[in-house]
Structures are given as structure tokens and as C-alpha cells.
Design a protein around this motif. Structure first.
Motif, PDB file in Angstrom:
ATOM      1  N   MET A 127     -21.036 -38.908  -3.109  1.00  0.00           N
ATOM      2  CA  MET A 127     -19.710 -38.402  -3.443  1.00  0.00           C
ATOM      3  C   MET A 127     -18.908 -39.510  -4.124  1.00  0.00           C
ATOM      4  N   ARG A 128     -18.084 -39.087  -5.094  1.00  0.00           N
ATOM      5  CA  ARG A 128     -17.245 -40.040  -5.831  1.00  0.00           C
ATOM      6  C   ARG A 128     -15.839 -40.007  -5.248  1.00  0.00           C
ATOM      7  N   VAL A 129     -15.309 -41.171  -4.936  1.00  0.00           N
ATOM      8  CA  VAL A 129     -13.957 -41.252  -4.345  1.00  0.00           C
ATOM      9  C   VAL A 129     -12.897 -41.207  -5.443  1.00  0.00           C
TER      10      VAL A 129
ATOM     11  N   LEU B 272     -18.738 -44.982  -5.242  1.00  0.00           N
ATOM     12  CA  LEU B 272     -19.706 -43.945  -4.910  1.00  0.00           C
ATOM     13  C   LEU B 272     -20.151 -44.151  -3.464  1.00  0.00           C
TER      14      LEU B 272
ATOM     15  N   ASP C 293     -21.470 -37.385 -13.153  1.00  0.00           N
ATOM     16  CA  ASP C 293     -21.462 -36.900 -11.768  1.00  0.00           C
ATOM     17  C   ASP C 293     -21.926 -35.440 -11.705  1.00  0.00           C
TER      18      ASP C 293
ATOM     19  N   GLY D  75     -25.031 -34.010  -9.734  1.00  0.00           N
ATOM     20  CA  GLY D  75     -24.597 -33.252  -8.561  1.00  0.00           C
ATOM     21  C   GLY D  75     -23.757 -34.080  -7.604  1.00  0.00           C
ATOM     22  N   ILE D  76     -23.053 -35.086  -8.153  1.00  0.00           N
ATOM     23  CA  ILE D  76     -22.184 -35.909  -7.299  1.00  0.00           C
ATOM     24  C   ILE D  76     -20.828 -35.215  -7.189  1.00  0.00           C
ATOM     25  N   GLU D  77     -20.432 -34.947  -5.957  1.00  0.00           N
ATOM     26  CA  GLU D  77     -19.203 -34.178  -5.729  1.00  0.00           C
ATOM     27  C   GLU D  77     -17.997 -35.116  -5.579  1.00  0.00           C
ATOM     28  N   PRO D  78     -16.820 -34.708  -6.079  1.00  0.00           N
ATOM     29  CA  PRO D  78     -15.641 -35.551  -5.828  1.00  0.00           C
ATOM     30  C   PRO D  78     -15.159 -35.404  -4.394  1.00  0.00           C
ATOM     31  N   VAL D  79     -14.677 -36.500  -3.838  1.00  0.00           N
ATOM     32  CA  VAL D  79     -14.074 -36.442  -2.508  1.00  0.00           C
ATOM     33  C   VAL D  79     -12.718 -37.144  -2.635  1.00  0.00           C
ATOM     34  N   PHE D  80     -11.661 -36.439  -2.243  1.00  0.00           N
ATOM     35  CA  PHE D  80     -10.318 -36.910  -2.594  1.00  0.00           C
ATOM     36  C   PHE D  80      -9.679 -37.742  -1.504  1.00  0.00           C
ATOM     37  N   ALA D  81      -9.049 -38.813  -1.952  1.00  0.00           N
ATOM     38  CA  ALA D  81      -8.371 -39.718  -1.020  1.00  0.00           C
ATOM     39  C   ALA D  81      -6.937 -39.929  -1.507  1.00  0.00           C
TER      40      ALA D  81
END
Lengths: 110, 155
Positions: A4-6, A20, B12, B16-22
Motif C-alpha cells: 500500500m502507498r501512504v 510503500l 501503483d 495493484g498497489i492500493e492507496p492508504v490515506f494518512a
């Protein structure tokens, strides 16, 4: 274990924007511990995945907060989340390479 | 979005790299109730124009009938778009700007936002001048809360 990409800065300096991470999906019986960095899909955010730290646990309710509260959209807004809304634990940062490291929950009881 | 960011997103998606929000929706911290206020006033203006739009007689030329329908559709479309903009802007203020630290003095904050968001939806669905005026008033009340919260930050 998905990558997952931050996006965003609320977990800085632990996790920075663009990094990543590997999120380890966990079995249903898994109980995230306080201080652990987890990935969740709060029902209130309609499918959007967030990365936050478990701040407190009460039964099946988890309060997730960003490390930088001034720049974080977290349980203060979307409320606590249920265990089944937390889909995994962030276990490795693999990019950038010079910051390659396992992500281990701090000992918050110390 | 920069070229690097676009390439990263393409890369991405391919892997298949998913975004993860911060972060929050507006990480730059810029908030204003002005956009919602302007949108609410546009909705009200469209309601007035729709109510006053002269309906051509059944015997009017086809060109006049067509022109009427075209104007009607454009006004409805503008009304709906701005009601949606209003709702979106209110939700950003509600979920991102107001936090436990600055929402304390406003005991009816959540109810006010909830009702205002409902009014946006109602105004999308109907042509009702009284309800669009209610929306303007609700947004004005929220703008007042916002100004008070901003003033409190400076004290």
C-alpha cells in the motif's frame, strides 16, 4: 500481503507520504494491540483505506488516531471502528530503500 | 498533480498497489464557508428563476418551445450542481475543520450540519424557494460558527 502507498502526513515521521508499506492481513481472531499501526476501512469513509495507530481499545471498538493530530482525519471525526473494519497491520516499510525497516508496535505500556 | 505523482499512480495501479490515506481531505488546512455560502445562494437564485420562467403557450412556435426546455434544463442542472457543491463543502467543514478541540462551544453543531446537508439533498430534488432560503440560513449559521472558532484560535 498487499503493498500500500501512504498518502498524507498524519503518520509522520513514522510513515511519510509516498512510502510503500506491506500490510499483513490478519485472521479474524487477531486482536490489534494498543500502539500498533493498522490499516482500516471505517464504514463512515465508504471504502477508503486509512492508516492510523491504535490509541485505545474498548471491547470490539478501536480508537484510531494519527501521530500528528493537527493533520489527521481519524477517530475524532469518524468515530471508533469495529475490529472487522481493521483489515491488517502495517508490518514493513519497503520504500524508499534507505528507510527499509520492519514496523513494530512501540511498547506503550512502558 | 505533478508528472511524478501521475507516474507513481500509474505504476501503483499496474502493480495493484492500493492507496492508504494518512491525512484529511484538505491537508493544506485551508477552510472557508464562503464556497458553501455562494453555492447556497446560487441554488436559491435558480429556484427563483425557475419559478418565474415564462412557460410558452401550447401554440407557441417549436423554436420557442425548444428554447424554453433548454433554459429549464440548464437552470435545473445549475441548481443541482451547486446543491452538491454546497453539500461537499459543508461535509469538509464538518468532518475536517471542526474537531473536539474547537467544536466544544457549539452544542448543536452536529445537528446543524446534519440538517444543512439534508437541505442540500432536498434542494437537489425539488424547486422550493422556502427550502433554498432555509439552506442559505443554515449555511450562514455554520459560517458564524466557523468565524467564532477562527476568532477563538487567535485569543
Amino acid at each position: 500481503m498487499p503493498l500500500m502507498r501512504v498518502y498524507g502526513h498524519s503518520m509522520a515521521p513514522r510513515l511519510r507520504e509516498g512510502e510503500l508499506v506491506v500490510v499483513r492481513r490478519r485472521h479474524n481472531a487477531w486482536q490489534p494491540s494498543r500502539g500498533e499501526i493498522v490499516a482500516a476501512r471505517p464504514a463512515a469513509l465508504q471504502g477508503r483505506a486509512v492508516v492510523k495507530r491504535v490509541a485505545s481499545i474498548e471491547g470490539n471498538e478501536y480508537v484510531l488516531l494519527g501521530d500528528d493530530p493537527a493533520d489527521s482525519f481519524d477517530s475524532r471525526q469518524f468515530g471508533s471502528v469495529r475490529r472487522d473494519e481493521i483489515f491488517g497491520a502495517v508490518c514493513w516499510r519497503i520504500w524508499p530503500l534507505h528507510r527499509l525497516t520492519p514496523i513494530v508496535a512501540p511498547d506503550v505500556t512502558a | 498533480m505533478s508528472l511524478t505523482q501521475q507516474l507513481t499512480r500509474l505504476f501503483d495501479r499496474w502493480l495493484g498497489i492500493e492507496p492508504v490515506f494518512a491525512h484529511c481531505d484538505v491537508p493544506c488546512g485551508i477552510y472557508t464557508p464562503e464556497t458553501a455560502s455562494l453555492a447556497a445562494r446560487t441554488v436559491h437564485t435558480m429556484n427563483k428563476k425557475l419559478t418565474e420562467l415564462p412557460v410558452p403557450a401550447a401554440t407557441a412556435p417549436a423554436r420557442d418551445q425548444l428554447e424554453y426546455r433548454n433554459t429549464l434544463v440548464r437552470m435545473v442542472q445549475t441548481k443541482e450542481q451547486h446543491a452538491q457543491v454546497c453539500k461537499q463543502e459543508l461535509l469538509i467543514l464538518w468532518s475536517d475543520y471542526f474537531k473536539p478541540e474547537n467544536a466544544g462551544p457549539f452544542s448543536d453543531l452536529h445537528n446543524t450540519f446534519w440538517k444543512a446537508a439534508k437541505l442540500c439533498s432536498y434542494n437537489k430534488q425539488h424547486v422550493d424557494g422556502a427550502k433554498s432560503q432555509e439552506l442559505i440560513d443554515a449555511v450562514a449559521k455554520i459560517a458564524e460558527m466557523f468565524q467564532q472558532a477562527e476568532a477563538a484560535k487567535k485569543t
